[in-house]
Write a protein that holds these residues in place. Sequence first.
Motif, PDB file in Angstrom:
ATOM      1  N   LEU A 235     -47.896  46.388  18.481  1.00  0.00           N
ATOM      2  CA  LEU A 235     -46.364  46.552  18.813  1.00  0.00           C
ATOM      3  C   LEU A 235     -45.801  45.317  18.292  1.00  0.00           C
ATOM      4  O   LEU A 235     -44.248  45.029  18.493  1.00  0.00           O
ATOM      5  CB  LEU A 235     -46.096  46.722  20.320  1.00  0.00           C
ATOM      6  CG  LEU A 235     -46.629  47.908  20.951  1.00  0.00           C
ATOM      7  CD1 LEU A 235     -46.171  48.043  22.534  1.00  0.00           C
ATOM      8  CD2 LEU A 235     -46.160  49.055  20.334  1.00  0.00           C
ATOM      9  N   THR A 294     -40.259  45.029  20.580  1.00  0.00           N
ATOM     10  CA  THR A 294     -38.928  45.375  20.321  1.00  0.00           C
ATOM     11  C   THR A 294     -38.737  46.794  20.938  1.00  0.00           C
ATOM     12  O   THR A 294     -37.702  47.044  21.441  1.00  0.00           O
ATOM     13  CB  THR A 294     -38.778  45.390  18.767  1.00  0.00           C
ATOM     14  OG1 THR A 294     -39.161  44.106  18.378  1.00  0.00           O
ATOM     15  CG2 THR A 294     -37.207  45.959  18.423  1.00  0.00           C
ATOM     16  N   GLU A 295     -39.755  47.644  20.906  1.00  0.00           N
ATOM     17  CA  GLU A 295     -39.647  48.876  21.163  1.00  0.00           C
ATOM     18  C   GLU A 295     -39.505  49.257  22.820  1.00  0.00           C
ATOM     19  O   GLU A 295     -38.648  50.013  23.036  1.00  0.00           O
ATOM     20  CB  GLU A 295     -40.971  49.697  20.804  1.00  0.00           C
ATOM     21  CG  GLU A 295     -40.969  49.996  19.407  1.00  0.00           C
ATOM     22  CD  GLU A 295     -42.166  50.618  19.022  1.00  0.00           C
ATOM     23  OE1 GLU A 295     -43.255  50.024  18.789  1.00  0.00           O
ATOM     24  OE2 GLU A 295     -42.033  51.999  18.757  1.00  0.00           O
ATOM     25  N   THR A 296     -40.209  48.239  23.617  1.00  0.00           N
ATOM     26  CA  THR A 296     -40.256  48.701  24.998  1.00  0.00           C
ATOM     27  C   THR A 296     -39.774  47.457  26.034  1.00  0.00           C
ATOM     28  O   THR A 296     -40.001  47.380  27.135  1.00  0.00           O
ATOM     29  CB  THR A 296     -41.447  49.379  25.654  1.00  0.00           C
ATOM     30  OG1 THR A 296     -42.812  48.572  25.599  1.00  0.00           O
ATOM     31  CG2 THR A 296     -41.751  50.646  24.633  1.00  0.00           C
ATOM     32  N   THR A 452     -37.641  53.335  27.912  1.00  0.00           N
ATOM     33  CA  THR A 452     -37.858  54.461  27.140  1.00  0.00           C
ATOM     34  C   THR A 452     -38.183  55.702  27.949  1.00  0.00           C
ATOM     35  O   THR A 452     -38.896  55.815  28.882  1.00  0.00           O
ATOM     36  CB  THR A 452     -39.100  54.526  26.145  1.00  0.00           C
ATOM     37  OG1 THR A 452     -40.433  54.253  26.734  1.00  0.00           O
ATOM     38  CG2 THR A 452     -38.682  53.148  25.191  1.00  0.00           C
ATOM     39  N   THR A 499     -37.408  55.903  19.003  1.00  0.00           N
ATOM     40  CA  THR A 499     -38.739  55.320  18.574  1.00  0.00           C
ATOM     41  C   THR A 499     -40.039  56.463  18.766  1.00  0.00           C
ATOM     42  O   THR A 499     -39.551  57.383  19.594  1.00  0.00           O
ATOM     43  CB  THR A 499     -39.260  53.878  19.028  1.00  0.00           C
ATOM     44  OG1 THR A 499     -40.362  53.346  18.197  1.00  0.00           O
ATOM     45  CG2 THR A 499     -39.452  53.931  20.484  1.00  0.00           C
ATOM     46  N   LEU A 501     -43.596  56.367  20.469  1.00  0.00           N
ATOM     47  CA  LEU A 501     -44.623  55.626  21.065  1.00  0.00           C
ATOM     48  C   LEU A 501     -46.035  56.247  21.084  1.00  0.00           C
ATOM     49  O   LEU A 501     -46.116  57.527  21.056  1.00  0.00           O
ATOM     50  CB  LEU A 501     -44.131  55.718  22.453  1.00  0.00           C
ATOM     51  CG  LEU A 501     -42.827  54.997  22.847  1.00  0.00           C
ATOM     52  CD1 LEU A 501     -42.509  55.053  24.453  1.00  0.00           C
ATOM     53  CD2 LEU A 501     -42.716  53.617  22.292  1.00  0.00           C
ATOM     54  N   ARG A 516     -34.461  55.495  23.463  1.00  0.00           N
ATOM     55  CA  ARG A 516     -34.795  53.962  23.811  1.00  0.00           C
ATOM     56  C   ARG A 516     -33.316  53.285  24.177  1.00  0.00           C
ATOM     57  O   ARG A 516     -32.421  53.270  23.461  1.00  0.00           O
ATOM     58  CB  ARG A 516     -35.279  53.289  22.664  1.00  0.00           C
ATOM     59  CG  ARG A 516     -35.354  51.828  22.816  1.00  0.00           C
ATOM     60  CD  ARG A 516     -36.168  51.391  21.613  1.00  0.00           C
ATOM     61  NE  ARG A 516     -35.913  49.795  21.314  1.00  0.00           N
ATOM     62  CZ  ARG A 516     -35.155  49.262  20.751  1.00  0.00           C
ATOM     63  NH1 ARG A 516     -34.105  49.955  20.041  1.00  0.00           N
ATOM     64  NH2 ARG A 516     -35.028  47.795  20.644  1.00  0.00           N
TER      65      ARG A 516
ATOM     66  N   ARG B 378     -40.852  51.673  13.128  1.00  0.00           N
ATOM     67  CA  ARG B 378     -40.591  52.995  13.885  1.00  0.00           C
ATOM     68  C   ARG B 378     -39.239  52.995  14.358  1.00  0.00           C
ATOM     69  O   ARG B 378     -38.700  54.147  14.542  1.00  0.00           O
ATOM     70  CB  ARG B 378     -41.600  53.236  14.963  1.00  0.00           C
ATOM     71  CG  ARG B 378     -42.841  53.472  14.427  1.00  0.00           C
ATOM     72  CD  ARG B 378     -43.883  54.000  15.627  1.00  0.00           C
ATOM     73  NE  ARG B 378     -44.025  52.722  16.657  1.00  0.00           N
ATOM     74  CZ  ARG B 378     -44.880  51.907  16.429  1.00  0.00           C
ATOM     75  NH1 ARG B 378     -46.039  51.995  15.564  1.00  0.00           N
ATOM     76  NH2 ARG B 378     -45.329  50.823  17.120  1.00  0.00           N
ATOM     77  N   TYR B 379     -38.699  51.905  14.939  1.00  0.00           N
ATOM     78  CA  TYR B 379     -37.438  51.864  15.670  1.00  0.00           C
ATOM     79  C   TYR B 379     -36.272  51.699  14.504  1.00  0.00           C
ATOM     80  O   TYR B 379     -35.210  51.962  15.231  1.00  0.00           O
ATOM     81  CB  TYR B 379     -37.384  51.040  16.720  1.00  0.00           C
ATOM     82  CG  TYR B 379     -38.024  49.458  16.396  1.00  0.00           C
ATOM     83  CD1 TYR B 379     -39.564  49.415  16.560  1.00  0.00           C
ATOM     84  CD2 TYR B 379     -37.445  48.322  15.900  1.00  0.00           C
ATOM     85  CE1 TYR B 379     -40.219  48.533  16.260  1.00  0.00           C
ATOM     86  CE2 TYR B 379     -38.256  47.450  15.496  1.00  0.00           C
ATOM     87  CZ  TYR B 379     -39.575  47.378  15.563  1.00  0.00           C
ATOM     88  OH  TYR B 379     -40.316  46.067  15.370  1.00  0.00           O
TER      89      TYR B 379
END
Lengths: 545, 545
Positions: A235, A294-296, A452, A499, A501, A516, B378-379
């Motif tokens: 990630l 950044t994603e979660t 998310t 995004t 996951l 997200r 991805r984001y």
Amino acid sequence: MSIANEAIRVVAEDGQGEPSRESLLEMLRLLFTVSPEQIADEREGEERITALVREFLLTTNINTDIDGGSLAEKFSDSVIPDNPSEVGAYINQLAESVVAHSTHISSPRFVGHMTSALPYFVRTLGKLLIGMNQNLVKVETAKALSPFERQAVAMMHRLIYQQTDDFYAEHIQRHESTLGIHVSGGTLANVSALWCARNNVLRQTDSFRGIDHDGLPAALIAHGFTGAVIIGSTLIHYSFEKAADLLGLGVKGLIKIPVNNLGQIELPALRQTIAECRAQRLCILTIVGNAGTTETGAIDPLAGLAEIATEARTHFHVDAAWGGPLLFSQHYKSKLAGIEMADSVTIDGHKQLYLPMGSGMVLLRNPDTAAVIEKHARYVVRAGSPDLGCRSLEGSRPGTALFLQAALNIIGRRGYEVLIEESLRKARYLADAVRLRDEFELLTEPEMNILTYRYIPARWRKQAADGQLTTADNQAINRINESLQELQLRSGFSFVSRTNLEHTRYGRGVPIVALRVVLANPTTTEEDIDAVLRDQIMLATCYDY
Amino acid sequence: MSIANEAIRVVAEDGQGEPSRESLLEMLRLLFTVSPEQIADEREGEERITALVREFLLTTNINTDIDGGSLAEKFSDSVIPDNPSEVGAYINQLAESVVAHSTHISSPRFVGHMTSALPYFVRTLGKLLIGMNQNLVKVETAKALSPFERQAVAMMHRLIYQQTDDFYAEHIQRHESTLGIHVSGGTLANVSALWCARNNVLRQTDSFRGIDHDGLPAALIAHGFTGAVIIGSTLIHYSFEKAADLLGLGVKGLIKIPVNNLGQIELPALRQTIAECRAQRLCILTIVGNAGTTETGAIDPLAGLAEIATEARTHFHVDAAWGGPLLFSQHYKSKLAGIEMADSVTIDGHKQLYLPMGSGMVLLRNPDTAAVIEKHARYVVRAGSPDLGCRSLEGSRPGTALFLQAALNIIGRRGYEVLIEESLRKARYLADAVRLRDEFELLTEPEMNILTYRYIPARWRKQAADGQLTTADNQAINRINESLQELQLRSGFSFVSRTNLEHTRYGRGVPIVALRVVLANPTTTEEDIDAVLRDQIMLATCYDY
């Protein structure tokens, strides 16, 4: 219209033929020199801009509905106009073509990216910044802002590393010490950290002049390695791919360790990878921890990483571009326990410090870490000088540390504490709201303030609740969530991002398309959060029809 | 004091104990939300800042006489204050500790560095930039500014490369095309150009995945090279040393070719070096031309370099960070003949485009050149997306291209033409003044608008005029010129910079300390230039006493 703008207008219109050199000189004088006419014009322009900005900030809609292609067509002329334009006319044109179609990233319902409303004083100080236009590359062009920036950086260093008063008294203004490097953003901060890490690990020896002098291939041979790697989780931010490429490792040199269901790096897998690197004589330049992703918003076990990095005798970097400001909160700072053992930490000013775009920094535990990237020139940044340009990737650069200093003082630690705690509270509010509704499935719990989830169309709700969704089901639901996110953006009333996951309960084989939400805007209320979900349910109705 | 600031003050003073959560929340609301109170406060702050900036811009003195050490002491506290400060009080503090001691780089008598007064509209537009706070990393956070920036970059591309209307119609808004990369300054522009050059030369083959994937050591082996180099002249900017280090070559990989007395690269020596590189199987990543050099403004023979680069089948980069705007002048653009054959060209916005600090760009002749540095996540910046973050070193970054667009439109090509021609005229005026006075020796003729000369104390004037100075004489004169430059800075009335020149008539063995004047500020008059020389003669009197 004022006298000066009138003069510029005449030059401009004149220009169907040839504006005279005299009229151009007069126009330039009016633009560049402080004069009564210029003051009147500046005021006129400012009033217009102030009104535009206020209108912009008061708009909660996200976008106009113009599509990207039509908008791009407005900007399809590539010829620099020969003749000047009058300032007021140009501002009017900007208002129509640019401001009207810009994204209201400060809207309380734009909760899809790491953007926010800003405190008003940064707009005010922006004028001072541009008015003084200091160049931080050297003291000769930034006499006061150079030590001022050092102070701001030291404050952030102390927030993380909590060294003694004596330590800061010694290093805060010492020319040879670098407590951190202020840069234009997190990517440059990460690149700078890795540059330092690489050059320290593959440094000078008795028989080798150092990677900074002889380059990577020679450095590997001199130090007896077959290659060099950076290790982080799957990630890790994509700036590390830029860094790995730039630094000569190639993205192959970025080893990504799997994460658990919480999005945290798996320490046993990391240990195993380190052992394999050792066996293959691969040089580990740095181990990177996320705080948060950044994603979660997941936070890696930093203390565990620090221990492993110490054992492996390698540089430990924490990318806290997003999560660093948790340190302001007495209650939540323990989430980052271990960060104080990092050799370098990235924090973004333009994220949760609420500064304007263009502000990042890397903090360095050891004030000597950046010595290995030092460069000099005859005309500036001479050896031994106090010039900040000696040890920075950028050369000429603005004094945006002014924003950082101002915010640390005006908002204060307690103000930031409330900001971060409110953000986390709102994220829990949204998580609860999502959990309570059949229409949604929460995909990751908010470790910080990023969440998310996804929409589950009615026909799949039972299987979803029973954990019986097939891969085909998930693929269909993915497509629907993709469309939903795009529809919501197009509708223009609210915005979340999306995004894919890979670390959900569905396992790595089935990447799940997630909606997200980032909750960092102090102006976002619970009502706004409800509205975001309501908009999604409304837009999704068609799928359930 | 307005209601809001009063509230913040109360929170601040309260804080001897513990400001309540409610009072902190109220303070934050006042800072972040548009409201009548906030509008009143913002206006109050702006009036104060406007007055401060005006006073700053009207001051022709360079500096206060406070020494660096005493100034640094003012910034020696490293603790982030727990409690908030009131905005107005903080601005007052800034005025006293920072603004008062900042360098008046826009003064007409500060002619030592590449700084200038700016056109007033950039201060006005700064508020719009920060107010909208768009993030150019992706279209979702910069819907209008993304295509707007592409347009500004295309305008600069066209200024250099003069391609057809069809070419620009095809590429200006095409997602896959990159006509240039807008960055925070010239160093990043040069680094980006060299990154592209390196990755294109050492690209993917049938049996190799490319340097971006497998790294430099593997790339050299795959392509059959023993090493990789960048070639430029000895006067190349120090950002190329940063780039060579960063990209894994080491500064050893930066080969510097001698220059002639005009500071131009010696083409025969370059040809010989290329042949030697070929013989040693060193990969030539790029040949760099200066336009012009930072020290003296010298311009390399670009057409000659282009020809050699074509023969050598390597990337040709022109560092026109300073000199690029010569292209605006019908009269002088021929000085850059050959630049249109460069694969990449760096131009700084914050130099002779008169934009605020933090604006640079690299223009790319071939719209595919940057494909080899493309990265995705991805984001954001998903493959095939219109997001500008795909092919840029920086990630999140501000929409400073707004300044560039505005200036190109408001000043226009003819306005810039007059600016550059006036600068060159003033440089000739200074050269003539220096030549006319016994006290000075002109060291380099102004090819553009940078001039170097030195003071010759009375006792050496005859030998200097007769060309009879010994090395010892020159060393003594060097020391005097060093002191003179420092004294002039300390006196605070005017400022020139200094450098050490190795390509003067005295030969490479005797580096000559030169006073360096950069004439780019439109507000600098002939009277100011006379004053700079008069100040130097006055300060030097002590040496001749």
